[in-house]
Design an enzyme around this catalytic site. Structure first.
Site, mmCIF file in Angstrom:
data_model
loop_
_atom_site.group_PDB
_atom_site.id
_atom_site.type_symbol
_atom_site.label_atom_id
_atom_site.label_comp_id
_atom_site.label_asym_id
_atom_site.label_seq_id
_atom_site.Cartn_x
_atom_site.Cartn_y
_atom_site.Cartn_z
ATOM 1 N N ARG A 53 0.841 -1.211 0.000
ATOM 2 C CA ARG A 53 0.000 0.000 0.000
ATOM 3 C C ARG A 53 0.871 1.254 0.000
ATOM 4 N NH1 ARG A 53 -1.514 1.626 4.572
ATOM 5 N NH2 ARG A 53 -2.277 -0.345 5.411
ATOM 6 N N TYR A 105 -17.018 17.728 -14.173
ATOM 7 C CA TYR A 105 -17.315 16.297 -14.229
ATOM 8 C C TYR A 105 -18.384 15.944 -13.180
ATOM 9 C CZ TYR A 105 -16.674 11.296 -13.932
ATOM 10 O OH TYR A 105 -16.901 9.950 -13.914
ATOM 11 N N ASP A 177 -8.073 20.034 -13.521
ATOM 12 C CA ASP A 177 -8.369 18.704 -14.047
ATOM 13 C C ASP A 177 -8.005 18.744 -15.531
ATOM 14 O OD1 ASP A 177 -9.522 16.444 -15.178
ATOM 15 O OD2 ASP A 177 -11.269 16.463 -13.846
ATOM 16 N N LYS A 202 -8.590 7.759 -18.882
ATOM 17 C CA LYS A 202 -8.934 8.299 -20.193
ATOM 18 C C LYS A 202 -7.712 8.266 -21.117
ATOM 19 C CE LYS A 202 -12.736 8.868 -17.874
ATOM 20 N NZ LYS A 202 -13.090 10.091 -17.181
HETATM 21 C C1 LIG Z 1 -13.657 10.431 -15.859
HETATM 22 C C2 LIG Z 1 -13.325 11.739 -15.291
HETATM 23 C C3 LIG Z 1 -13.053 11.901 -13.925
HETATM 24 C C4 LIG Z 1 -13.167 10.760 -12.932
HETATM 25 O O1 LIG Z 1 -12.248 9.761 -13.167
HETATM 26 P P1 LIG Z 1 -12.517 8.177 -12.885
HETATM 27 O O2 LIG Z 1 -11.259 7.570 -13.347
HETATM 28 O O3 LIG Z 1 -13.722 7.797 -13.678
HETATM 29 O O4 LIG Z 1 -12.757 8.032 -11.429
HETATM 30 C C5 LIG Z 1 -12.695 13.160 -13.489
HETATM 31 N N1 LIG Z 1 -12.615 14.207 -14.340
HETATM 32 C C6 LIG Z 1 -12.884 14.095 -15.655
HETATM 33 C C7 LIG Z 1 -12.773 15.294 -16.542
HETATM 34 C C8 LIG Z 1 -13.248 12.859 -16.178
HETATM 35 O O5 LIG Z 1 -13.531 12.757 -17.479
#
Ligand SMILES: *Cc1c(COP(=O)(O)O)cnc(C)c1O
Length: 387
Positions: A53, A105, A177, A202
């Site tokens: 961890r 998001y 983000d 992503k």
């Molecule tokens: C998908 C997404 C998240 C969250 O991420 P996860 O990996 O699904 O937990 C946060 N911000 C944006 C812009 C996203 O597209």
């Protein structure tokens, strides 16, 4: 930083394993590490290996790679993007205020308003594309300014450098983000942000086969705070996930080239399509954030949204008629995806809030993949012909 991003993506992620000279860094699939003397764990890659961890070498290489592609000193990786966001929230305390962009998001919105608001953290939302509104909102003491640019799903573009200047003057930290842009197209730390966050699920991974998240920063104090929480709250990803993302990052710059060129062609095609009423893509000259995007990004990305003349019912028909585009949540992978924010990714945002920020019930969000452009355009045309 002497080397280019494509070279760094390959050579940092291709970190040779010192122990075996394996050219692809191995998956250290282990929960713990043996010690020869009590309390003296083995050191590898500059980390003390005591327990899975706390440290794992595959994770360390991913964290170093994330920092390298973002041009930063430190990276941390988490089990999902939301776990990365939770890590940031876990360093705040009751009474702190987070000022967030109003178009963000849906899962982040849910985490803020339904989990951390209960613990006494205050969340306010503001249209961060409007800098005077932002400046005014920052007059209330603010711990953290939360930005998403381009935003999800409306592709709104915030002037990151200006927003950081205003936040700094107000004594607030700034997190961006950067999921939609990736470090290939936009590097918020160079624009003044303190922390970059990614849903690594992503584009960074890019193949639609893992969930993961990351935080990247230059400040060692912030790194230590987030690293403490990563271990203390157990928000870590498994080593196999880290391996997959390392593999994905090696082709990130190459993939982004094709993603962007396909998306630009699709945006232009939709913009002149008789069945389409509106296209949201920062690369189009009539997008309100076009000039800022041109300045702060090196490409416009591969996310776009659109509305059809046939209204909400028409949008449903289109969404159900695609053959190549898959109707699915998520984005940023090699295969093209479509999504209906109102009933899918943003269903957890109350309808009145959704409508007030401009997310209509007929909005279709597209994540343009790297398939042959002729096939993607043909699929869009046949789906639009159904309405
Ligand atoms: C998908 C997404 C998240 C969250 O991420 P996860 O990996 O699904 O937990 C946060 N911000 C944006 C812009 C996203 O597209």
């Amino acid at each position: 930083m002497g080397l280019g991003i494509s070279t760094r993506a390959i050579h940092q992620a291709g970190h040779i394993d010192e122990a075996s000279k394996a050219v692809t860094f191995p998956i250290y699939q282990t929960s713990t590490f043996g010690q020869e003397t009590p309390g003296c764990p083995t050191e590898y890659l500059g980390r003390k290996l005591s327990y899975g961890r706390s440290e794992n070498p595959t994770r360390t290489v991913l964290e170093e790679t994330l920092a390298s592609v973002e041009g930063a000193r430190f990276g941390l990786t988490f089990s999902t993007g939301l776990a990365a966001i939770a890590a940031v929230m876990n360093t705040l305390k009751s009474g702190d205020r987070v000022l967030a962009c109003s178009d963000l998001y849906g899962g982040a919105y849910r985490l803020f308003t339904q989990v951390y608001a209960k613990l006494g953290i205050r969340f306010d939302f503001v249209d961060t594309t409007d800098l005077s509104g932002l400046e005014q909102a920052l007059q209330t003491p603010t711990t953290l300014l939360w930005l998403e640019s381009p935003s999800n799903p409306l592709l709104n573009v915030t002037d990151i450098a200006e927003a950081c200047r205003l936040a700094k003057a107000a004594g607030a930290l700034v997190l961006v983000d950067n999921t939609f842009a990736t470090p290939v197209l936009q590097r918020p730390l160079e624009l003044g942000a303190n922390i970059v966050m990614h849903s690594t699920t992503k584009y960074l991974n890019g193949h639609g086969d893992v969930v993961n998240g990351s935080l990247i920063m230059d400040d060692e104090g912030l790194w230590n705070r987030f690293k403490f929480v990563q271990n203390a709250c157990g928000l870590v990803p498994g080593p196999q996930d880290c391996y997959l993302i390392l593999r994905g990052i090696k082709t990130l710059p190459l993939r982004m080239e094709r993603h962007c060129s396909n998306a630009a062609q699709i945006a232009n095609h939709l913009a002149s399509h008789s069945k389409v009423s509106r296209v949201y893509y920062p690369g189009l000259a009539d997008h309100p954030g076009h000039e800022i995007a041109k300045r702060q990004m090196s490409g416009y990305g591969a996310m776009l949204s659109f509305e059809v003349n046939a209204g909400d019912a028409g949008a449903r028909t289109v969404l159900e008629s695609f053959k190549l585009f898959t109707l699915a949540e998520s984005l940023g992978c090699v295969m093209s995806l479509v999504n209906h924010p109102a009933s899918m990714t943003h269903a957890s945002v109350p309808a009145d809030v959704r409508h007030s920020v401009g997310i209509s019930d007929g909005l279709i969000r597209v994540s343009v993949g790297i398939e042959d452009i002729e096939d993607l355009v043909a699929d869009l045309d046949q789906a639009l012909a159904m309405v």
